[in-house]
Design an enzyme around this catalytic site. Structure first.
Site, PDB file in Angstrom:
ATOM      1  CD  GLU A   1     -11.098  -7.999  -5.171  1.00  4.22           C
ATOM      2  OE1 GLU A   1     -10.438  -7.350  -5.888  1.00  4.22           O
ATOM      3  OE2 GLU A   1     -11.038  -7.751  -3.974  1.00  4.22           O
ATOM      4  CD  GLU A   4      -8.055 -10.239  -1.731  1.00  2.74           C
ATOM      5  OE1 GLU A   4      -8.029  -9.098  -1.547  1.00  2.74           O
ATOM      6  OE2 GLU A   4      -8.129 -10.944  -2.741  1.00  2.74           O
TER       7      GLU A   4
HETATM    8  C1  BG6 Z   1      -7.872  -7.144  -3.594  1.00  4.19           C
HETATM    9  C2  BG6 Z   1      -7.467  -7.917  -4.771  1.00  4.19           C
HETATM   10  O1  BG6 Z   1      -8.659  -5.937  -4.154  1.00  4.19           O
HETATM   11  O2  BG6 Z   1      -7.595  -6.049  -2.863  1.00  4.19           O
HETATM   12  C3  BG6 Z   1      -5.767  -7.907  -4.159  1.00  4.19           C
HETATM   13  O3  BG6 Z   1      -7.871  -9.068  -4.613  1.00  4.19           O
HETATM   14  C4  BG6 Z   1      -5.444  -6.579  -3.662  1.00  4.19           C
HETATM   15  O4  BG6 Z   1      -5.009  -8.163  -5.225  1.00  4.19           O
HETATM   16  C5  BG6 Z   1      -5.937  -6.225  -2.418  1.00  4.19           C
HETATM   17  O5  BG6 Z   1      -3.772  -6.731  -3.298  1.00  4.19           O
HETATM   18  C6  BG6 Z   1      -5.695  -5.044  -1.473  1.00  4.19           C
HETATM   19  O6  BG6 Z   1      -5.414  -3.862  -2.784  1.00  4.19           O
HETATM   20  P1  BG6 Z   1      -4.362  -3.028  -2.704  1.00  4.19           P
HETATM   21  O7  BG6 Z   1      -4.375  -2.041  -3.941  1.00  4.19           O
HETATM   22  O8  BG6 Z   1      -4.206  -2.208  -1.201  1.00  4.19           O
HETATM   23  O9  BG6 Z   1      -3.079  -3.701  -2.773  1.00  4.19           O
END
Ligand code: BG6
Length: 501
Positions: free
Chosen positions: A184, A399
Site C-alpha cells: 500500500e 487483500e
Molecule cells: C491494509 C494493510 O491496509 O489493511 C494491512 O495492508 C491491514 O496491514 C489491512 O491489516 C486491514 O486493516 P486493519 O486496520 O483492519 O487491520
C-alpha cells in the site's frame, strides 16, 4: 461467464509485523511498527506525532505493543501452514521483516538466523505446493532510520533498502517467484507514520486524524501541519518510488524468472450527486488514487501532480536521473488491496470518519461491517475494469476481507456467515471482471489466519478463516480453531471458484 483460469492463485495474505511475534528473537532488531502502542480495542493508533513516539520510548517497559507478539507465527509457522494447506491454498502472501535480516538496516551481512527462518518458511510452503507471494516492505522500517532520518523523508534510506531487497532476490529467487515491493504505497501520504516512518511535529490542541485522503484536504488541521504533512510525505513517497524502481530493475536483471508488482490500496469513489462539482471532486480523488500506479506501472509522474505540488508549495528534491530510473523500473503486474467504497462531495466538511481510516458519507445502498466499512463488491468490478483499461497489466488482488468482532460460541467455534457472504460477493465480482476481460492472477483475502489489526493494533478485529485464541493483552492459549468460513473457502478453492454456496 468465463470461469477462473486453471492456474488461478487462490490463497490468503498476512504481514510479518502482524503475525510473526518473536520480535527480539535470535537477534532481530525493532521496526517502527514495534513502537505503535495499544490505546483501546476501537481506537485507531497508527498515528505518531513527535510526542507520541517520545512517550512510546519513555514508557517502553509498561506500554502494550501487540505487534511485538503477533500471533507467534515465528514459532508456529509449521502448524499454520498445514492449516492453509488443508484449505487447498495455492498461494500465501507474507512479508519479510527487514529487521529480522538486517537488525538496524545498516549491517554489512544479514543475520543467519533470520535468513534461515525465511528459507524454512518457504520450504514448508513448497512442501504443500503453495507459492509464496512476498512483500519486501509491509510498512516496516528499522527504528534507527526514524530516529536519524525521519524515515523515508531522507534519500539515505534508499541505499540500505535496495541492498536489502537485492539480497532478498539473490538469496530467495529460486523459492519465491512473486514479489511486491511496498505494501500500500499510497499509505505514506495517507498515514505518514505507518507508510513512511515519518514523525510530524506540531504543538497545540487539534484533533489528529488517522488518515488523510488526497487533495483537497478534508481535515481541520493547522495549516503548517498540513503543509508539513504534504511536503514530507510526498518527498518520502518519491524515495519509495525510486527504491521500488531500483529493486524492480535489479530483479529483472538478476532473476528474470520472477515477477514483481506494486501494491496500492484501491479506493473506489462515487460522487454524491450528478452535480459537476461533485463529479470533479470524485475525479480528483480517483486520479490521486491512480497516481501511485501511474508512476510504478506507467513509469512517470503525471503532469497534474506537478501542478498540485506547485499550487500547494510542495518542493520535491528529485533524485538524480529519477525519470530514467522510474522508466526502467516498471512493475510486471499491479496488485491491490480492496475493502470498501466511499462517497465524495464538493462540500467535504460534511464527510465524516467511518471506520478506522476513511472520511466519507454513508451510502444508503450499502451495508457496513462491524467497523463501519461500506461493503461494495460492484465497485471492485468497476475498478478492475478501469485498471485494465489504464495499465493493460495483469492484476493480483492481494487483500480483501471483512474485519469483525468474534468470540467462539458454546461449541468452541466461530459461525462467520457474514464473512462467507462478503467473500462470496467479492469472488463473484472478480469472476464477473474476468468475464469482462480483465486478467486476474489470483486472490489472497486478508488475514487468512487471525492477526493483529494494523489500524487498531488489536486482536479484537478479526479477518481469518482460522481463529487464534489471543487477546489484546497477549492472554490466551494461542490455539488455532477452524471457523465455518474455513470449510467454505476450502470448497471454493477445490472447485476453482465454481462452488460458492
Ligand atoms: C491494509 C494493510 O491496509 O489493511 C494491512 O495492508 C491491514 O496491514 C489491512 O491489516 C486491514 O486493516 P486493519 O486496520 O483492519 O487491520
Amino acid at each position: 461467464m468465463t470461469a477462473f483460469p486453471d492456474n488461478f492463485l487462490w490463497g490468503g495474505a498476512t504481514s510479518a509485523a502482524q503475525i510473526e511475534g518473536g520480535r527480539c528473537a535470535d537477534g532481530k532488531g525493532l521496526s517502527h511498527l514495534d513502537y505503535v502502542y495499544y490505546r483501546g480495542p476501537k481506537i485507531p493508533c497508527n498515528f505518531m506525532l513527535k510526542k507520541d513516539l517520545e512517550k512510546a520510548k519513555a514508557e517502553e517497559s509498561t506500554l502494550n505493543f501487540p505487534n511485538r507478539r503477533g500471533i507467534d507465527f515465528y514459532h508456529r509457522y509449521k502448524e499454520d501452514i498445514a492449516l492453509l494447506a488443508e484449505m487447498g491454498f495455492k498461494s500465501f502472501r507474507m512479508s519479510v521483516s527487514w529487521t529480522r535480516l538486517f537488525p538496524t538496516g545498516l549491517e554489512e551481512t544479514p543475520d543467519p538466523d533470520g535468513v534461515a527462518f525465511y528459507h524454512n518458511v518457504f520450504r514448508e510452503l513448497h512442501k504443500y505446493g503453495i507459492e509464496p507471494l512476498v512483500t519486501m516492505c509491509h510498512y516496516e522500517l528499522p527504528i534507527g532510520f526514524v530516529d536519524k532520518y525521519n524515515g523515508w523523508v531522507s534519500p539515505e534510506v534508499i541505499g540500505p533498502f535496495v541492498k536489502y531487497t537485492s539480497f532478498l532476490i539473490d538469496e530467495y529467487k529460486d523459492e519465491v517467484k512473486y514479489w511486491l515491493t511496498f505494501n500500500e504505497i499510497n499509505m505514506v501520504c495517507a498515514v505518514p507514520w505507518l507508510g513512511g516512518g515519518i514523525v510530524l511535529d506540531k504543538d497545540g490542541e487539534f484533533e489528529m486524524p488517522v488518515f488523510r485522503k488526497g487533495p483537497p484536504n478534508l481535515n481541520k488541521l493547522p495549516k503548517e501541519l498540513l503543509h508539513q504533512w504534504d511536503q514530507l510525505s510526498h518527498q518520502a513517497l518519491h524515495h519509495q518510488f525510486i527504491a521500488s524502481a531500483l529493486t524492480v530493475k535489479y530483479a529483472h536483471e538478476h532473476a528474470p524468472q520472477c515477477l514483481i508488482g506494486n501494491m496500492f490500496n484501491l479506493h473506489h469513489l462515487y460522487p454524491e450527486t450528478p452535480s459537476p462539482a461533485d463529479a470533479l471532486r470524485a475525479h480528483e480523488e480517483t486520479e490521486f488514487n491512480m497516481f501511485f500506479c501511474d508512476v510504478m506501472a506507467g513509469g512517470s509522474y503525471p503532469e497534474w501532480i506537478r501542478s498540485y505540488y506547485r499550487k500547494h508549495d510542495i518542493h520535491i528534491n528529485y533524485v538524480d536521473h529519477y525519470e530514467e530510473i522510474l522508466r526502467e523500473g516498471k512493475v510486471d503486474f499491479i496488485s491491490l488491496s480492496y475493502y470498501l467504497s466511499s462517497i465524495v462531495t464538493a462540500d467535504p466538511e460534511r464527510q465524516e470518519r467511518i471506520g478506522s481510516f476513511i472520511r466519507t458519507l454513508h451510502n444508503p445502498y450499502l451495508q457496513t461491517s462491524d467497523f463501519g466499512w461500506q461493503i461494495d463488491p460492484t465497485a471492485l468490478r468497476i475498478s478492475l475494469n478501469e485498471l485494465r483499461d489504464r495499465f493493460h497489466l495483469p492484476i493480483y488482488i492481494v487483500e480483501n476481507g471483512i474485519g469483525a468482532f468474534e468470540t467462539p460460541g458454546e461449541d468452541g467455534t466461530i459461525h462467520d456467515d457474514y464473512r462467507v457472504a462478503y467473500l462470496r460477493e467479492h469472488i463473484t465480482a472478480i469472476k464477473e471482471a474476468i468475464g469482462d476481460g480483465v486478467e486476474i492472477m489470483g486472490y489472497t483475502p486478508w488475514g487468512c489466519i487471525d492477526l493483529v489489526s494494523c489500524s487498531l493494533v488489536s486482536m479484537t478485529k478479526r479477518y481469518g478463516f482460522v481463529y487464534v485464541d489471543a487477546d489484546d493483552e497477549g492472554n490466551g492459549t494461542y490455539e488455532r480453531t477452524r471457523k465455518d468460513s474455513f470449510w467454505w473457502y476450502k470448497k471454493v478453492i477445490a472447485s476453482n471458484g465454481e462452488d460458492l454456496d
